[in-house]
Design an enzyme around this catalytic site. Structure first.
Site, short mmCIF file in Angstrom:
data_model
loop_
_atom_site.label_atom_id
_atom_site.label_comp_id
_atom_site.label_asym_id
_atom_site.label_seq_id
_atom_site.Cartn_x
_atom_site.Cartn_y
_atom_site.Cartn_z
N PRO A 36 0.84 -1.20 0.00
CA PRO A 36 0.00 0.00 0.00
C PRO A 36 0.87 1.26 0.00
CG PRO A 36 -0.26 -1.23 2.08
CD PRO A 36 0.66 -2.00 1.22
N ASP A 37 0.38 2.33 -0.60
CA ASP A 37 1.13 3.59 -0.49
C ASP A 37 0.86 4.14 0.90
OD1 ASP A 37 -1.15 5.72 -2.45
OD2 ASP A 37 -1.32 4.80 -0.47
N PHE A 38 1.21 5.38 1.14
CA PHE A 38 1.10 5.91 2.51
C PHE A 38 -0.18 6.71 2.73
CE2 PHE A 38 5.21 4.62 3.93
CZ PHE A 38 5.97 4.55 2.77
N ARG A 39 -0.52 7.58 1.70
CA ARG A 39 -1.54 8.61 2.01
C ARG A 39 -2.85 8.45 1.24
NH1 ARG A 39 3.52 10.43 2.21
NH2 ARG A 39 4.19 11.36 4.17
N ASN A 110 11.14 5.22 -2.58
CA ASN A 110 10.75 3.89 -2.13
C ASN A 110 11.96 3.12 -1.61
OD1 ASN A 110 8.27 4.65 -3.08
ND2 ASN A 110 8.42 3.51 -5.00
N ASP A 112 11.83 -0.33 -1.56
CA ASP A 112 11.58 -1.74 -1.92
C ASP A 112 12.57 -2.29 -2.96
OD1 ASP A 112 8.60 -0.52 -3.63
OD2 ASP A 112 10.66 -0.67 -4.39
N HIS A 129 15.49 7.54 0.35
CA HIS A 129 15.05 7.20 1.71
C HIS A 129 15.64 5.88 2.17
CE1 HIS A 129 11.34 10.03 1.16
NE2 HIS A 129 12.48 10.66 1.15
#
Ligand code: APR
Length: 332
Positions: A36-39, A110, A112, A129
């Site tokens: 899932p994304d964050f927002r 990301n 990942d 990040h």
């Protein structure tokens, strides 16, 4: 909603004419991979964390919270770990741009690693990040063994430092809120100046300093946004094209307009097969909601979670310390 033909064709022409594309990638590109994304409303991670009664959703990734309450991070780590995630069609589109030597530099927010899985060369990108590849003690920064980290993540347990006299929680080398980005970011940020096209995919542009990259593009250089909705200052410049909707659908339409459709599908197939042949680190048997539900049960009935209490105590202690210093200097 799929972008109009003319928007896709305009974007395709910009890509056809560009050889120094700078890209900025966000969580939206990996939603089709199962993260899932964050927002995003309802489906985003921050909305799904509600049962944990965190002080605020981002606390789970804030260093001032993690230092005393690392449990929530590790409760969901397995469900978010790149373990056996597969690159999406949109990741393959990034790999195809790199293969055609059009990528000047790619910034990803990301962690990942799916861009590299889709054959974006590591030298052509920066995980601004951080990523899951290495880990260290938050307190003394001592490196921590991969095998022990994998076991901790698989069990949803917090790994603690093994150094003599240190009891710090171990953190993967991802950048938390309250921490600075890798130093190299400032150097790479200058590459935006050399872009002849900027492409932004799957980000809300809510978190600096990555969010400032699209504004740093020279006036007159075209910018393409591939996202569910318009974000940042996209639409404010004459050369902006916004392909709104699913990034995978936009990637497929762009490849079609460029005559790269078959190449995209075969590169994607190759990238997925290569990832499948790697050993998956964890069984994907626990969903993120299941991880959250299990941890929420431990906090059941408490007005505020232990972590929230500790965060408030730490905050009040530092506030009191500042006030007493000011009082001793007669400043209040
Ligand atoms: N296709 C296109 N866009 C999508 C898709 C999709 N399939 N799925 C989601 N999106 C869009 C959302 O509409 C949203 O605009 O991607 C964007 C994701 O935004 P965020 O959830 O805020 O993620 P991101 O911008 O990457 O967050 C930045 O915030 O929490 C921190 O460190 C974390 O790196 C992260 C940073």
């Amino acid at each position: 909603m799929t972008p109009s033909l003319s928007d896709t064709e305009t974007a395709a022409t910009s890509i056809q004419n560009a050889h120094h594309i700078v890209l900025l990638i966000g969580a939206g590109i990996s939603t089709a991979a199962g993260i899932p994304d964050f927002r995003s409303d309802k489906t985003g991670l921050y909305a799904r964390l509600a049962p944990l009664n965190l002080p605020f959703p981002e606390a789970i990734f804030h260093i001032n919270y993690f230092r005393h309450t690392p449990e929530p991070f590790y409760a969901i780590a397995k469900a978010r770990h790149p373990r056996n995630l597969k690159p999406t069609l949109s990741h393959a589109f990034l790999g195809l741009l790199a293969k055609k030597d059009r990528v000047h530099f790619l910034f990803t927010q990301n962690i990942d690693g799916l861009e590299e899985d889709a054959f974006v060369p590591p030298g052509k990108m920066l995980a601004a990040h951080g990523n899951w590849k290495t880990q260290r003690c938050w307190k003394c920064k001592a490196a921590y063994p991969d095998g022990l980290m994998k076991r901790a993540i698989a069990e949803g347990e917090v790994p603690y430092c093994q150094e003599e006299g240190c009891d710090g929680p171990v953190k993967p080398d991802v950048v938390f809120f309250g921490e600075s980005l890798p130093e190299v970011f400032e150097e790479k940020e200058k590459l935006v100046d050399e872009a002849d096209l900027m492409i932004v995919v799957g980000t809300s542009l809510k978190v600096a300093p990555c969010s400032r990259l699209p504004r740093a593009v020279r006036e007159g250089v075209p910018r393409i946004l591939i996202n569910q909705e318009k974000v940042g200052d996209f639409g404010s410049r004459v050369g902006d094209v916004c392909l709104l909707g699913s990034c995978d659908e936009s990637a497929r339409a762009l490849a079609g307009a460029l005559g790269w459709g078959d190449e995209l599908e075969s590169l994607w197939g190759e990238a997925v097969a290569a990832k499948e042949s790697m050993e998956g680190d964890f069984e994907n048997e626990t969903s993120i909601d299941e991880c959250i539900r299990r941890l929420a049960q431990e906090n059941q009935g408490k007005m505020i979670s232990d972590g929230h209490k500790k965060m408030l105590e730490t905050h009040l202690e530092s506030k009191f310390a500042r006030l007493s210093t000011a009082a001793s200097k007669g400043n209040i």
